[in-house]
Design an enzyme around this catalytic site. Sequence first.
Site, mmCIF file in Angstrom:
data_model
loop_
_atom_site.group_PDB
_atom_site.id
_atom_site.type_symbol
_atom_site.label_atom_id
_atom_site.label_comp_id
_atom_site.label_asym_id
_atom_site.label_seq_id
_atom_site.Cartn_x
_atom_site.Cartn_y
_atom_site.Cartn_z
ATOM 1 N N ARG A 102 15.679 -2.131 0.198
ATOM 2 C CA ARG A 102 15.794 -0.660 0.072
ATOM 3 C C ARG A 102 16.906 -0.390 -0.927
ATOM 4 O O ARG A 102 18.061 -0.731 -0.675
ATOM 5 C CB ARG A 102 16.103 -0.025 1.423
ATOM 6 C CG ARG A 102 16.528 1.433 1.313
ATOM 7 C CD ARG A 102 16.515 2.146 2.627
ATOM 8 N NE ARG A 102 15.153 2.406 3.073
ATOM 9 C CZ ARG A 102 14.829 3.245 4.056
ATOM 10 N NH1 ARG A 102 15.773 3.902 4.703
ATOM 11 N NH2 ARG A 102 13.566 3.417 4.393
ATOM 12 N N HIS A 129 7.895 4.822 -1.782
ATOM 13 C CA HIS A 129 8.064 4.342 -0.401
ATOM 14 C C HIS A 129 6.692 3.822 0.064
ATOM 15 O O HIS A 129 6.043 4.427 0.929
ATOM 16 C CB HIS A 129 8.571 5.482 0.483
ATOM 17 C CG HIS A 129 9.183 5.032 1.779
ATOM 18 N ND1 HIS A 129 9.263 3.696 2.149
ATOM 19 C CD2 HIS A 129 9.738 5.736 2.806
ATOM 20 C CE1 HIS A 129 9.838 3.617 3.342
ATOM 21 N NE2 HIS A 129 10.146 4.840 3.766
ATOM 22 N N GLN A 132 5.809 3.162 3.860
ATOM 23 C CA GLN A 132 5.593 4.409 4.604
ATOM 24 C C GLN A 132 4.165 4.904 4.398
ATOM 25 O O GLN A 132 3.474 5.291 5.353
ATOM 26 C CB GLN A 132 6.603 5.464 4.114
ATOM 27 C CG GLN A 132 6.472 6.803 4.798
ATOM 28 C CD GLN A 132 6.889 6.744 6.258
ATOM 29 O OE1 GLN A 132 7.973 6.279 6.568
ATOM 30 N NE2 GLN A 132 6.045 7.198 7.158
ATOM 31 N N ASP A 224 8.653 16.207 3.969
ATOM 32 C CA ASP A 224 9.781 15.271 4.029
ATOM 33 C C ASP A 224 11.039 16.071 3.724
ATOM 34 O O ASP A 224 10.960 17.237 3.300
ATOM 35 C CB ASP A 224 9.551 14.138 2.999
ATOM 36 C CG ASP A 224 10.658 13.089 3.009
ATOM 37 O OD1 ASP A 224 11.397 12.997 4.019
ATOM 38 O OD2 ASP A 224 10.799 12.373 2.008
ATOM 39 N N CYS A 264 7.673 11.648 7.505
ATOM 40 C CA CYS A 264 8.059 10.221 7.553
ATOM 41 C C CYS A 264 9.283 10.002 8.433
ATOM 42 O O CYS A 264 9.520 8.879 8.863
ATOM 43 C CB CYS A 264 8.314 9.712 6.143
ATOM 44 S SG CYS A 264 9.617 10.625 5.292
ATOM 45 N N ARG A 292 4.654 2.223 11.443
ATOM 46 C CA ARG A 292 5.401 1.432 10.453
ATOM 47 C C ARG A 292 5.338 -0.038 10.848
ATOM 48 O O ARG A 292 5.165 -0.924 10.015
ATOM 49 C CB ARG A 292 6.867 1.900 10.394
ATOM 50 C CG ARG A 292 7.063 3.289 9.827
ATOM 51 C CD ARG A 292 6.703 3.382 8.361
ATOM 52 N NE ARG A 292 7.457 2.442 7.550
ATOM 53 C CZ ARG A 292 8.692 2.641 7.084
ATOM 54 N NH1 ARG A 292 9.297 3.773 7.304
ATOM 55 N NH2 ARG A 292 9.297 1.725 6.335
HETATM 56 N N1 CP Z 1 10.797 6.748 7.294
HETATM 57 C C1 CP Z 1 11.768 5.854 7.046
HETATM 58 O O1 CP Z 1 11.710 5.054 6.088
HETATM 59 O O2 CP Z 1 12.786 5.869 7.947
HETATM 60 P P1 CP Z 1 14.169 5.090 7.808
HETATM 61 O O3 CP Z 1 14.889 5.670 6.634
HETATM 62 O O4 CP Z 1 14.880 5.324 9.109
HETATM 63 O O5 CP Z 1 13.873 3.635 7.579
HETATM 64 N N1 NVA Z 2 12.712 10.941 0.836
HETATM 65 C C1 NVA Z 2 13.560 10.393 1.857
HETATM 66 C C2 NVA Z 2 12.781 9.466 2.743
HETATM 67 C C3 NVA Z 2 13.529 8.861 3.884
HETATM 68 C C4 NVA Z 2 12.716 7.888 4.662
HETATM 69 C C5 NVA Z 2 14.735 9.680 1.216
HETATM 70 O O1 NVA Z 2 14.526 8.989 0.213
HETATM 71 O O2 NVA Z 2 15.845 9.816 1.702
#
Ligand code: CP
Ligand code: NVA
Length: 305
Positions: A102, A129, A132, A224, A264, A292
């Site tokens: 990430r 993502h 997701q 989101d 999400c 997930r």
């Molecule tokens: N939806 C999602 O990716 O959640 P987290 O940021 O908690 O991993």
């Molecule tokens: N768009 C959000 C998604 C979190 C899972 C972010 O990038 O923070």
Amino acid sequence: MKHFLELASWSSAEIHHLLKLAVHLKFEWQSGGNRPVLQRKILGMIFQKPSLRTRVSFEVAMKHLGGDAIMLGPQEIGLGQRESIADVARVLSSYVQGIMARVFDQAHVEELAQYSRVPVINGLSDAFHPCQAMADMLTIYENFGRLEGLKLAYVGDGNNVAASLLEAAAHFGMAFAIATPEGYELPEATRQHTAGLIQRSGIPVMMTTHPQQAVEQAHVIYTDTWVSMGQEKEAADRRPLFQPYQVNAALLRHARADHVVMHCLPAHRGEEITDDVADGRHSVIFQQAENRLHAQKAILVHLLA
Ligand code: CP
Ligand code: NVA
């Protein structure tokens, strides 16, 4: 070697296979447990941003499949700071059989993949993502029994989650509509990245600034956060612009009667989604979160087994 960094570079046949595998692995898990097909496999998990779902579901997925995972938080390896991304990839991939990362910059997960000797999975970047989106497709499939011919309407920021949903929709033949405030559309780079896939798929795509227009006749309404991780300084400027894009009961009156509402998570209740909607009878947000686990098992088995 195959990496899972975004969805447009995968064929639709492969993405369909991943979904079928996810359905199978979920059923297998619920019928007494998964076979240990990832025995002796370790997943290295690099996190430059916080996480609940991604971090826990990947680790649990590895354990259910007979393997294990190692968490490497932002303070630990200093990706690209303490050590170059290329060197991190070379060293880490000599210990583990898969890497999930990430990161902020999509280029960083691509660089990891370039120098890694093992498959790399994008656990969210500023651009995409994809894990997701796979869980989301599984969730929609479970609710409607099909994907092709459905309409997904995304309302809010043209961010990483929206970009991967567009790619997933194209792979599965779903109409896609996105309503964003002016200036917060899907980035030009994303549109170019997805253009070929969308053309091949032939799906209708609508990009608008009118939320009601987007959700018209939609089976799925998705939102989101208005402020993604790394954009915290923009929060005060963004909130008033995004207010008309809140997913609330009034907006949902324009969707189909049998629609589902998705997010999400994490949700900012009272901002992009109201409590009554998030907890309402159309909401599938916690089914999505659970999925997930199952969708990622499919990605892990496909890449690592
Ligand atoms: N939806 C999602 O990716 O959640 P987290 O940021 O908690 O991993
Ligand atoms: N768009 C959000 C998604 C979190 C899972 C972010 O990038 O923070």
